[in-house]
Design an enzyme around this catalytic site. Structure first.
Site, PDB file in Angstrom:
ATOM      1  CB  CYS A 200      -1.011  -0.328   1.439  1.00 12.66           C
ATOM      2  SG  CYS A 200      -0.124  -0.319   2.129  1.00 12.66           S
ATOM      3  CB  THR A 201       0.484   4.805   0.374  1.00 13.48           C
ATOM      4  OG1 THR A 201      -1.225   4.874  -0.863  1.00 13.48           O
ATOM      5  CG2 THR A 201       0.834   6.328  -0.060  1.00 13.48           C
TER       6      THR A 201
END
Length: 349
Positions: A200-201
């Site tokens: 994810c980020t």
């Protein structure tokens, strides 16, 4: 009792930030740990961060902390030491430094207590969020990308995946993280023998997702330490090939960090290659979508002719028109193949 929230307008706060002479650094961090009294912790941390002139968003819950902030360049080390000393669980906390940063990401400090720092919908009392998968650093990520027995799972939303993702990464077709978790289990069920790499980020979603996969019996589960942000930073520092393609969406004023020069998305209005997100200028819509410069001029920063025309009305006429309709999704969403009810923009094929 000290004031623990802002009483100045957003416009004035933003103007003050833009007038600052010292550069700011955008930083994100998170930590899963038990907070017995989130409200008291919030109040104490608010005062500590305010003293350092920190801006941004910080969420606290019994399960931990999640933050996206900016801090004056000269106070980065003070911030680090403040966090390390604030709670034993934060000692040595990893700070993800933004990659493509102008320091203008936030202009106010907002700290909220929530039920969860990541809304996951998990109600199983036996779920252990600390039983996470194995961390992968940049070189390990690249090795996994070359492993035919490894599957990469993107635990972000469609609008994030659309503008950038790892080579051959799979998108989970769901609108929210809470919907993605069971969908990921369902999609990976035929691949239990494979190595599953989640990302994810900044790491917060994929860390919990990896624990959920392990909770559901998957054995070879990995997640990228520090997410896309830390991967790109370490790969560049170590001279490794950067295998993330395109732009990394971020949840601040920038709406994206350029990782590679590849543009893999398209304008939602005309279809030309473009990966610049914006919010519709019509405050009655504020839809998040991708718009190229030509369409931005044609539609005056709006997502549709309807919103462009509405923007020209008087404030009273705008209020009357908005009162007659339901306020729909705030993002251009492809995952469910639906027409946005507010703007009439159809999903592209």
């Amino acid at each position: 009792m000290p004031v623990l929230h802002n009483r100045i307008s957003n416009e004035e706060l933003k103007a003050r930030m833009l007038a600052e002479s010292e550069p700011r650094i955008t930083i994100s961090f998170y930590k899963y740990f038990t907070i017995d009294d989130p409200k008291a912790t919030r109040d104490a941390l608010y005062q500590a961060l305010t003293a350092l002139k920190v801006f941004g968003r910080v969420y606290l819950a019994h399960e931990g902390i999640n933050a996206q902030i900016s801090v004056p360049q000269s106070r980065v080390e003070s911030l680090r030491q403040t966090l390390y000393g604030f709670h034993p669980a934060l000692d040595g906390l990893r700070l993800n430094i933004a990659l493509d940063d102008d320091g203008k990401s936030f202009w106010v400090l907002r700290m909220k207590v929530r039920e969860r720092i990541v809304a996951d919908g998990i109600e199983d009392p036996n779920f252990d969020p600390s039983n996470v998968g194995e961390y992968l650093t940049a070189d390990g990520v690249n090795a996994m990308l070359d492993d035919p027995d490894a599957l990469f799972i993107d635990m972000r939303n469609h609008y994030e995946y659309e503008v950038g993702h790892f080579e051959r990464a799979l998108e989970i077709p769901a609108d929210t993280f809470r919907e993605q978790l069971p969908k990921a289990v369902e999609m990976m069920e035929p691949h239990r023998e494979k190595k599953i790499v989640m990302y994810c980020t900044g790491g917060i979603r994929c860390e919990k997702a990896s624990a959920w996969m392990r909770h559901n019996g998957f054995k070879q589960v990995y997640h990228i330490e520090g997410g896309i942000i830390e991967y790109a930073r370490r790969a560049r520092e170590q001279g490794l090939p950067v295998r993330f393609v395109g732009k990394n969406f971020v949840f601040d004023e920038r709406l994206g960090e350029r990782i590679t020069e590849d543009v893999i998305a398209h304008c939602h209005q005309c279809g030309t290659p473009c990966d610049s997100h914006t919010n519709c200028k019509n405050d009655g819509c504020h839809l998040l979508f991708i718009q190229c410069p030509r369409c931005a001029e044609q539609y005056q920063g709006c997502c549709s002719e309807l919103c462009r025309d509405e923007l020209q009305l008087s404030p009273e006429e705008q209020r009357q028109r908005r009162a007659k309709r339901e306020n729909g999704m705030k993002i251009f969403n492809k995952s469910r193949g639906r027409l946005n009810t507010l703007t009439g923009i159809p999903d592209p094929d």
